[in-house]
Each structure stands twice: as structure tokens, then as C-alpha cells.
Design a protein around this motif. Sequence first.
Motif, PDB file in Angstrom:
ATOM      1  N   GLN A 284     -63.951 -28.732 -61.829  1.00 25.97           N
ATOM      2  CA  GLN A 284     -64.938 -27.831 -61.241  1.00 25.97           C
ATOM      3  C   GLN A 284     -65.756 -28.540 -60.165  1.00 25.97           C
ATOM      4  O   GLN A 284     -66.049 -27.969 -59.101  1.00 25.97           O
ATOM      5  N   ALA A 285     -66.120 -29.792 -60.418  1.00 29.25           N
ATOM      6  CA  ALA A 285     -66.871 -30.560 -59.420  1.00 29.25           C
ATOM      7  C   ALA A 285     -66.030 -30.769 -58.162  1.00 29.25           C
ATOM      8  O   ALA A 285     -66.528 -30.635 -57.035  1.00 29.25           O
ATOM      9  N   ALA A 286     -64.749 -31.078 -58.348  1.00 31.79           N
ATOM     10  CA  ALA A 286     -63.872 -31.331 -57.204  1.00 31.79           C
ATOM     11  C   ALA A 286     -63.681 -30.066 -56.369  1.00 31.79           C
ATOM     12  O   ALA A 286     -63.710 -30.113 -55.129  1.00 31.79           O
ATOM     13  N   LEU A 287     -63.471 -28.937 -57.018  1.00 31.17           N
ATOM     14  CA  LEU A 287     -63.283 -27.691 -56.276  1.00 31.17           C
ATOM     15  C   LEU A 287     -64.514 -27.346 -55.445  1.00 31.17           C
ATOM     16  O   LEU A 287     -64.399 -26.887 -54.303  1.00 31.17           O
ATOM     17  N   GLU A 288     -65.701 -27.594 -56.002  1.00 33.65           N
ATOM     18  CA  GLU A 288     -66.921 -27.300 -55.265  1.00 33.65           C
ATOM     19  C   GLU A 288     -67.124 -28.289 -54.114  1.00 33.65           C
ATOM     20  O   GLU A 288     -67.474 -27.891 -52.989  1.00 33.65           O
ATOM     21  N   VAL A 289     -66.889 -29.564 -54.368  1.00 33.68           N
ATOM     22  CA  VAL A 289     -67.045 -30.575 -53.327  1.00 33.68           C
ATOM     23  C   VAL A 289     -66.057 -30.309 -52.187  1.00 33.68           C
ATOM     24  O   VAL A 289     -66.410 -30.388 -51.003  1.00 33.68           O
ATOM     25  N   LEU A 290     -64.825 -29.973 -52.519  1.00 33.13           N
ATOM     26  CA  LEU A 290     -63.820 -29.689 -51.495  1.00 33.13           C
ATOM     27  C   LEU A 290     -64.154 -28.414 -50.723  1.00 33.13           C
ATOM     28  O   LEU A 290     -63.924 -28.329 -49.514  1.00 33.13           O
TER      29      LEU A 290
END
Length: 362
Positions: A284-290
Motif C-alpha cells: 500500500q505504501a509503494a502504490l501511494e508513493v509511486l
Amino acid sequence: MANGLDDVVAAETVLSDVDGLGGRLTIRGHSLPELAGRWRYPQVARLLLDGFFDDLPGDAELAEAIGRARVEVFQRLQPTLSTLAALDVYSGMRAGIALLPDGGTLADALRLIAAPAVLTPALLRAKRGDKAVAPDKGADHAADMLRMLSGKADSPDLARALDTYLVTVCDHGLNASTFATRVVASTQAGLTSAILAGLGALKGPLHGGAPGPVIEMLDAIEASGDAAGWLRDEIVHGERIMGFGHRIYRVRDPRADVLKAVVRQLGGKGGTGRRLAFAEEVEQAALEVLRVAKPQRSIQTNVEFYTALLLEAAGFPAEAFSNVFAAGRIAGWIAHAREQQTTGRLIRPQSRYVGPVPDLVA
């Protein structure tokens, strides 16, 4: 000219279709959810090979034949294991496969399907100083692979999870390794030669080498204590976020959802409970950061992210993840090789010369 052959149709195939916009994978008329977790790997291998071998038997008979092939491959290659184990585990597997007969019969195909399942556990055991475990010809293919790795009968749930993984990655359109396989097969070379081409392409980090680094990424993020901060720092430094993005899919990779569900079903087996919860937080963190860092692109979770968790739970070290991928993909490679040989022609594209032109002498 299409750079990297993007959007160039290089073959017509009945084997698989990758719908990158819709996020769907079709394998010989079946959707991935129809097959994964419902069909065993030998059944899917038969589905892929149907029509390419005149003597292809039914599902039960083929599963038995693959079991006998595992025993034959072990007997053929056992004397070479100590030599092969001096290489990294992927190169050792590839070198072992190169020792198999290079024909085009069903027997040749079954030895190739058996080989990664036999060689990978044997080489991993040899590297840690343990004796190789002989195959059980009557065992389920995935369960036998785990038994040869651990030396004992593993959890049926883990065996089923590995079987689902092998099915999930069995074929995926005209990717780099499959195209390499078809190029060599188009010369009418033997199946072993064609498979070695696929293995060579798979070894590259842009194709089959990413699930291992997912584990390294998760460990690094856990040590940092700040998932979003770690991920943003990687992007700032131009690094790729492992397990996210795909050349074809513009939405979520359908294989990621299948494998995530499998890992969830394992519960706490193989230490997956805490690991899965943490991985979901990182996802979830990666999807938001990307999304924030690259708003012009849709970068979603791909098959590699949950592959890493599943194979880790099954007991495979990260350096062997590509081996296990090959154990699943090899039936697809063989089917593509036979399709190319029976319905295609020699693959010989043109190139455009852009170098210096010599002076012409009148």
C-alpha cells in the motif's frame, strides 16, 4: 520502427493471451482464475502440449509419466551434482539441463519438465552439504519438489500453494524468454536447445530475476522502520521498486491477486502470517508513493511481489526463485517451441543499418 519490438506481432499462437489493459490472462481458452488452484500442474502441462505430440496421454497418465521422468532425470544427472553445485544454483540447473538429450519427442519434453523440479532441490541440498533426495515417481509434481528440498513430506497446503504458483506462471504471451525459445525452435533445433535459450533470457534481471530482490527490499524496509521514506528515497535515486510495474499490464497483474490469495490461505505456515501483514503494508505504501512520484504512469503490483512471499514460505532461498519460475514456465516454453516448429517458419527479422557508410570508389 518499434523500439524493443513493442506492438510488433511476431507469432500467431493458441497458447496464451495477455490483455494488458483489462488485466486478464487467458491460457488456451481458460482464464487464469479457472486454472489456478483448480488444475494441477501436470493437467495444465497437458493443456499446453495438446496437439503438439501425437502420443500425448490423458491427465492421469501424463502425471505418471512426468513422475517417471523425474526419476530418470535424477538417475542421469546424479553423478554430475557435485560439479554442477560448484556453480550458482541457476547456472547449475541450466548446465544440468544442457546434458539432457536434444530431441523433439514427448519423452524429451517430459525430461525437460522434470529437470528443474529435480535439479533445483538437489543442487540446493548439495550446496549445504546434504545428500540429494531421490524423486518419488508416484508423488504429485509440486509435492515431490518440496520433499526433495526438505527431505520430508511437507504440508499439503504448501505443496498446493507451490502447485498453484507453477500453474500461474506456466505461460504468459511472447515474453523475452518465450520469444528466445521460439527463435531457436524455428531453426528446427531440438527442444533442449530451445529451452536453454529460454533459460538464458530468463536469467536477466529485467525478466526473471526480480522476485529475489523483493525479499531484500522487504528486509531493508523492515530494518529502516519507515516504508514510505525508504521507497521515496529509492525513487529519488533512480532505483526500481521491486515487485511493481509491468511492460504489458497497465492495471494490476492478475497473477499478483492469485498468488496473494494463496499466501493468505497458508495462514501462518512457513512464517507467512507476520510476513504477509508487513508485505501488505509495504504494498500500500509503494502504490501511494509511486502514484505521487509518477502520476503519468499506472504502476501496479506485479507477479513478483507475492511470488517472493510464497516461495520463501515454501523454503526456497531467494537465489533459487528464478529456478522455480523456470519449473513452471518450462511447459509453456516447450509448447511454444513445438507450435513454432509445426506452424511457423524460420524467424529472421530485418535490421536497419545506422552506422557509417564507406566511400564508394568509382
